[in-house]
Design a protein around this motif. Structure first.
Motif, PDB file in Angstrom:
ATOM      1  N   ASP A  75      -6.379   6.759 -12.126  1.00 52.61           N
ATOM      2  CA  ASP A  75      -4.807   6.513 -12.184  1.00 52.61           C
ATOM      3  C   ASP A  75      -4.227   8.254 -12.258  1.00 52.61           C
ATOM      4  O   ASP A  75      -4.836   9.178 -12.625  1.00 52.61           O
ATOM      5  CB  ASP A  75      -4.383   6.044 -13.511  1.00 52.61           C
ATOM      6  CG  ASP A  75      -2.917   5.702 -13.670  1.00 52.61           C
ATOM      7  OD1 ASP A  75      -2.734   4.878 -12.569  1.00 52.61           O
ATOM      8  OD2 ASP A  75      -2.400   6.273 -14.422  1.00 52.61           O
ATOM      9  N   SER A 119      -5.952   2.160 -10.312  1.00 59.87           N
ATOM     10  CA  SER A 119      -4.595   1.867 -10.059  1.00 59.87           C
ATOM     11  C   SER A 119      -4.285   1.545  -8.315  1.00 59.87           C
ATOM     12  O   SER A 119      -4.925   2.331  -7.541  1.00 59.87           O
ATOM     13  CB  SER A 119      -4.008   3.377 -10.341  1.00 59.87           C
ATOM     14  OG  SER A 119      -2.319   3.150  -9.967  1.00 59.87           O
ATOM     15  N   MET A 120      -3.165   0.769  -8.422  1.00 57.06           N
ATOM     16  CA  MET A 120      -3.016   0.370  -6.912  1.00 57.06           C
ATOM     17  C   MET A 120      -2.451   1.379  -6.095  1.00 57.06           C
ATOM     18  O   MET A 120      -2.489   1.636  -4.784  1.00 57.06           O
ATOM     19  CB  MET A 120      -2.003  -1.072  -6.813  1.00 57.06           C
ATOM     20  CG  MET A 120      -2.810  -2.131  -7.292  1.00 57.06           C
ATOM     21  SD  MET A 120      -4.122  -2.598  -6.079  1.00 57.06           S
ATOM     22  CE  MET A 120      -3.356  -3.250  -4.832  1.00 57.06           C
ATOM     23  N   GLU A 121      -1.584   2.018  -6.893  1.00 61.09           N
ATOM     24  CA  GLU A 121      -0.823   3.133  -6.244  1.00 61.09           C
ATOM     25  C   GLU A 121      -0.916   4.553  -6.863  1.00 61.09           C
ATOM     26  O   GLU A 121      -1.018   4.732  -7.776  1.00 61.09           O
ATOM     27  CB  GLU A 121       0.807   2.780  -6.273  1.00 61.09           C
ATOM     28  CG  GLU A 121       1.410   1.700  -6.021  1.00 61.09           C
ATOM     29  CD  GLU A 121       1.431   0.498  -7.100  1.00 61.09           C
ATOM     30  OE1 GLU A 121       1.244   1.040  -8.178  1.00 61.09           O
ATOM     31  OE2 GLU A 121       1.813  -0.628  -6.608  1.00 61.09           O
ATOM     32  N   LEU A 126      -3.417   4.226  -1.420  1.00 62.67           N
ATOM     33  CA  LEU A 126      -3.682   2.931  -2.095  1.00 62.67           C
ATOM     34  C   LEU A 126      -5.030   2.838  -2.507  1.00 62.67           C
ATOM     35  O   LEU A 126      -6.248   2.897  -1.982  1.00 62.67           O
ATOM     36  CB  LEU A 126      -3.490   1.839  -1.137  1.00 62.67           C
ATOM     37  CG  LEU A 126      -2.129   1.693  -0.372  1.00 62.67           C
ATOM     38  CD1 LEU A 126      -1.872   0.779   0.521  1.00 62.67           C
ATOM     39  CD2 LEU A 126      -1.101   1.552  -1.433  1.00 62.67           C
ATOM     40  N   SER A 148      -1.315  -2.121 -12.009  1.00 63.59           N
ATOM     41  CA  SER A 148      -0.152  -1.434 -11.343  1.00 63.59           C
ATOM     42  C   SER A 148       1.021  -1.925 -12.355  1.00 63.59           C
ATOM     43  O   SER A 148       1.097  -2.837 -13.158  1.00 63.59           O
ATOM     44  CB  SER A 148       0.278  -2.114  -9.873  1.00 63.59           C
ATOM     45  OG  SER A 148       1.261  -1.527  -9.403  1.00 63.59           O
ATOM     46  N   ASN A 150       3.725  -2.643 -10.738  1.00 57.78           N
ATOM     47  CA  ASN A 150       4.521  -3.486  -9.994  1.00 57.78           C
ATOM     48  C   ASN A 150       3.380  -4.752  -9.676  1.00 57.78           C
ATOM     49  O   ASN A 150       2.494  -4.504  -9.011  1.00 57.78           O
ATOM     50  CB  ASN A 150       4.821  -2.699  -8.698  1.00 57.78           C
ATOM     51  CG  ASN A 150       5.495  -3.806  -7.599  1.00 57.78           C
ATOM     52  OD1 ASN A 150       5.729  -4.819  -7.919  1.00 57.78           O
ATOM     53  ND2 ASN A 150       5.713  -3.264  -6.668  1.00 57.78           N
ATOM     54  N   ASN A 155       0.754  -6.618  -3.996  1.00 58.00           N
ATOM     55  CA  ASN A 155      -0.301  -5.863  -4.851  1.00 58.00           C
ATOM     56  C   ASN A 155      -1.380  -6.738  -5.105  1.00 58.00           C
ATOM     57  O   ASN A 155      -2.659  -6.538  -5.103  1.00 58.00           O
ATOM     58  CB  ASN A 155       0.487  -5.240  -5.948  1.00 58.00           C
ATOM     59  CG  ASN A 155       1.016  -3.927  -5.772  1.00 58.00           C
ATOM     60  OD1 ASN A 155       0.831  -3.376  -4.807  1.00 58.00           O
ATOM     61  ND2 ASN A 155       1.780  -3.364  -6.603  1.00 58.00           N
TER      62      ASN A 155
END
Length: 193
Positions: A75, A119-121, A126, A148, A150, A155
């Motif tokens: 992250d 973490s996705m982002e 990605l 995430s 979001n 996602n």
């Protein structure tokens, strides 16, 4: 200090009398001091830690559990990563933290942790795509859980397509995460040699 608070508690417990205002204040001062000492002793710079260029490894309190309780956290938020690592250390997990996908691919792709919390982002891409790339070169796939801030459908779908075992929306429900991690530890413990 702490000793005085301990003596007051001992007197109250043995005597059965209620605390007076002065005793309550002394105990509160002792608790505040103990809390401060505890926080200071758990700071990353006071624990066994190795720094690398873009990630760090923080060793949590193992509580007598074997090294196989290693996790990787990926992250960009150092605060989030270290807070999560600190919480997980209280349950016997050690963590390695990576703050970029590049650092994870270079250092974490070869290790064999119980799970990767991804973490996705990330600023450099990605998380789901990074896991897909790392998985291609591995004999045993990494067990990955995505998170995430979001929690939208795209996602969650990306996490599933990347082979994720779970998806958590920030702030992560630590109880749900621990349930999943415990199930992985139990599975790992029951695998034959």
């Amino acid at each position: 200090g702490a000793r005085e608070g301990e003596e007051i508690l001992k007197e109250v417990i043995q005597g059965g009398s209620p605390l007076n205002t002065v005793q309550k204040c002394r105990i509160q001062e002792s608790l505040t001091l103990l809390e401060k000492v505890f926080r200071e002793s758990n700071k990353p710079e006071n624990s066994v830690a190795k720094q690398n260029l873009e990630g760090d490894e923080s060793s949590g309190a193992l509580l007598g559990k074997p090294e196989k309780n290693e996790l990787i956290i990926v992250d960009a938020s150092s605060t989030f990563s270290h807070d999560l690592a600190d919480q997980l250390s209280h349950y016997g997990f050690t963590t390695t933290i990576y703050s970029t996908l590049r650092a994870f691919r270079e250092g974490g792709g070869e290790s064999d942790p119980i799970a990767v919390l991804m973490s996705m982002e990330m600023p450099d891409g990605l998380g789901s795509k990074a896991i897909e790339l790392v998985q291609r070169g591995r004999k045993n796939p990494l067990k990955t859980m995505f998170f995430s801030s979001n929690g939208d459908f795209s996602n969650r779908l990306s996490a599933i397509r990347a082979g994720g075992l779970a998806f958590y929306q920030k702030p992560i429900d630590i109880d749900r995460l621990l349930e999943m991690l415990d199930s992985l530890v139990v599975k790992q413990d029951s695998e034959p040699f």
